[in-house]
Write a protein that holds these residues in place. Sequence first.
Motif, PDB file in Angstrom:
ATOM      1  N   ASN A 197       0.812  -1.217   0.000  1.00 57.02           N
ATOM      2  CA  ASN A 197       0.000   0.000   0.000  1.00 57.02           C
ATOM      3  C   ASN A 197       0.849   1.272   0.000  1.00 57.02           C
ATOM      4  O   ASN A 197       0.361   2.341   0.368  1.00 57.02           O
ATOM      5  N   LEU A 198       2.094   1.169  -0.414  1.00 54.59           N
ATOM      6  CA  LEU A 198       3.035   2.288  -0.312  1.00 54.59           C
ATOM      7  C   LEU A 198       2.487   3.573  -0.946  1.00 54.59           C
ATOM      8  O   LEU A 198       2.491   4.629  -0.326  1.00 54.59           O
ATOM      9  N   ASN A 199       1.989   3.486  -2.168  1.00 52.56           N
ATOM     10  CA  ASN A 199       1.486   4.689  -2.844  1.00 52.56           C
ATOM     11  C   ASN A 199       0.292   5.298  -2.121  1.00 52.56           C
ATOM     12  O   ASN A 199       0.217   6.518  -1.941  1.00 52.56           O
ATOM     13  N   SER A 200      -0.643   4.465  -1.689  1.00 53.49           N
ATOM     14  CA  SER A 200      -1.816   5.004  -0.996  1.00 53.49           C
ATOM     15  C   SER A 200      -1.442   5.558   0.382  1.00 53.49           C
ATOM     16  O   SER A 200      -2.048   6.523   0.849  1.00 53.49           O
ATOM     17  N   LEU A 201      -0.438   4.965   1.031  1.00 53.14           N
ATOM     18  CA  LEU A 201       0.027   5.504   2.313  1.00 53.14           C
ATOM     19  C   LEU A 201       0.591   6.909   2.133  1.00 53.14           C
ATOM     20  O   LEU A 201       0.298   7.813   2.932  1.00 53.14           O
ATOM     21  N   HIS A 202       1.401   7.104   1.083  1.00 53.96           N
ATOM     22  CA  HIS A 202       1.932   8.441   0.797  1.00 53.96           C
ATOM     23  C   HIS A 202       0.793   9.426   0.552  1.00 53.96           C
ATOM     24  O   HIS A 202       0.779  10.526   1.105  1.00 53.96           O
ATOM     25  N   SER A 203      -0.163   9.036  -0.264  1.00 50.17           N
ATOM     26  CA  SER A 203      -1.300   9.919  -0.577  1.00 50.17           C
ATOM     27  C   SER A 203      -2.102  10.259   0.666  1.00 50.17           C
ATOM     28  O   SER A 203      -2.479  11.418   0.884  1.00 50.17           O
ATOM     29  N   GLU A 204      -2.372   9.250   1.477  1.00 52.35           N
ATOM     30  CA  GLU A 204      -3.140   9.450   2.709  1.00 52.35           C
ATOM     31  C   GLU A 204      -2.412  10.390   3.665  1.00 52.35           C
ATOM     32  O   GLU A 204      -3.020  11.280   4.261  1.00 52.35           O
ATOM     33  N   LEU A 205      -1.112  10.222   3.802  1.00 53.35           N
ATOM     34  CA  LEU A 205      -0.332  11.077   4.694  1.00 53.35           C
ATOM     35  C   LEU A 205      -0.288  12.513   4.192  1.00 53.35           C
ATOM     36  O   LEU A 205      -0.441  13.453   4.968  1.00 53.35           O
ATOM     37  N   LEU A 206      -0.111  12.686   2.894  1.00 52.00           N
ATOM     38  CA  LEU A 206      -0.130  14.042   2.316  1.00 52.00           C
ATOM     39  C   LEU A 206      -1.476  14.721   2.544  1.00 52.00           C
ATOM     40  O   LEU A 206      -1.539  15.890   2.940  1.00 52.00           O
ATOM     41  N   LYS A 207      -2.561  13.989   2.309  1.00 56.61           N
ATOM     42  CA  LYS A 207      -3.908  14.545   2.487  1.00 56.61           C
ATOM     43  C   LYS A 207      -4.145  14.911   3.951  1.00 56.61           C
ATOM     44  O   LYS A 207      -4.605  16.007   4.260  1.00 56.61           O
ATOM     45  N   TRP A 208      -3.825  13.977   4.857  1.00 56.01           N
ATOM     46  CA  TRP A 208      -4.050  14.217   6.280  1.00 56.01           C
ATOM     47  C   TRP A 208      -3.245  15.414   6.775  1.00 56.01           C
ATOM     48  O   TRP A 208      -3.763  16.264   7.498  1.00 56.01           O
ATOM     49  N   SER A 209      -1.965  15.469   6.397  1.00 59.28           N
ATOM     50  CA  SER A 209      -1.110  16.556   6.887  1.00 59.28           C
ATOM     51  C   SER A 209      -1.613  17.913   6.402  1.00 59.28           C
ATOM     52  O   SER A 209      -1.598  18.888   7.150  1.00 59.28           O
ATOM     53  N   LYS A 210      -2.097  17.969   5.164  1.00 57.92           N
ATOM     54  CA  LYS A 210      -2.652  19.223   4.638  1.00 57.92           C
ATOM     55  C   LYS A 210      -3.922  19.619   5.397  1.00 57.92           C
ATOM     56  O   LYS A 210      -4.102  20.777   5.758  1.00 57.92           O
ATOM     57  N   GLU A 211      -4.795  18.639   5.674  1.00 60.72           N
ATOM     58  CA  GLU A 211      -6.022  18.907   6.429  1.00 60.72           C
ATOM     59  C   GLU A 211      -5.723  19.408   7.841  1.00 60.72           C
ATOM     60  O   GLU A 211      -6.494  20.186   8.408  1.00 60.72           O
ATOM     61  N   GLN A 212      -4.602  18.976   8.406  1.00 62.22           N
ATOM     62  CA  GLN A 212      -4.214  19.377   9.760  1.00 62.22           C
ATOM     63  C   GLN A 212      -3.471  20.709   9.781  1.00 62.22           C
ATOM     64  O   GLN A 212      -3.090  21.192  10.845  1.00 62.22           O
ATOM     65  N   GLY A 213      -3.226  21.284   8.604  1.00 62.23           N
ATOM     66  CA  GLY A 213      -2.566  22.577   8.530  1.00 62.23           C
ATOM     67  C   GLY A 213      -1.051  22.525   8.452  1.00 62.23           C
ATOM     68  O   GLY A 213      -0.384  23.549   8.610  1.00 62.23           O
ATOM     69  N   TYR A 214      -0.497  21.345   8.211  1.00 63.76           N
ATOM     70  CA  TYR A 214       0.949  21.221   8.074  1.00 63.76           C
ATOM     71  C   TYR A 214       1.382  21.591   6.658  1.00 63.76           C
ATOM     72  O   TYR A 214       0.658  21.338   5.699  1.00 63.76           O
ATOM     73  N   THR A 215       2.555  22.162   6.543  1.00 64.86           N
ATOM     74  CA  THR A 215       3.156  22.475   5.255  1.00 64.86           C
ATOM     75  C   THR A 215       4.371  21.586   5.076  1.00 64.86           C
ATOM     76  O   THR A 215       5.225  21.505   5.966  1.00 64.86           O
ATOM     77  N   ARG A 216       4.437  20.926   3.943  1.00 67.62           N
ATOM     78  CA  ARG A 216       5.554  20.017   3.683  1.00 67.62           C
ATOM     79  C   ARG A 216       6.846  20.795   3.481  1.00 67.62           C
ATOM     80  O   ARG A 216       6.859  21.832   2.821  1.00 67.62           O
TER      81      ARG A 216
END
Length: 69
Positions: free
Chosen positions: A19-38
Amino acid sequence: MELIELNQQYVTIRGKISNLNSLHSELLKWSKEQGYTRNLKSYIVETYHPMEGREEEVRIFLPIEENHR
């Protein structure tokens, strides 16, 4: 093996290697929703964990800026 010491804040997720690709996508989405900037200047870190009798797991560390809201 090389040792790299990083002084960085991260958000993280862990799951099956398949699930590597979906894990990356999920983490990016979650972090953005939480207000984090990469933090695009820092390394993304992945660690791999063999699981006896099960599929290997991966843990992803996504670097974030320190100025979280």
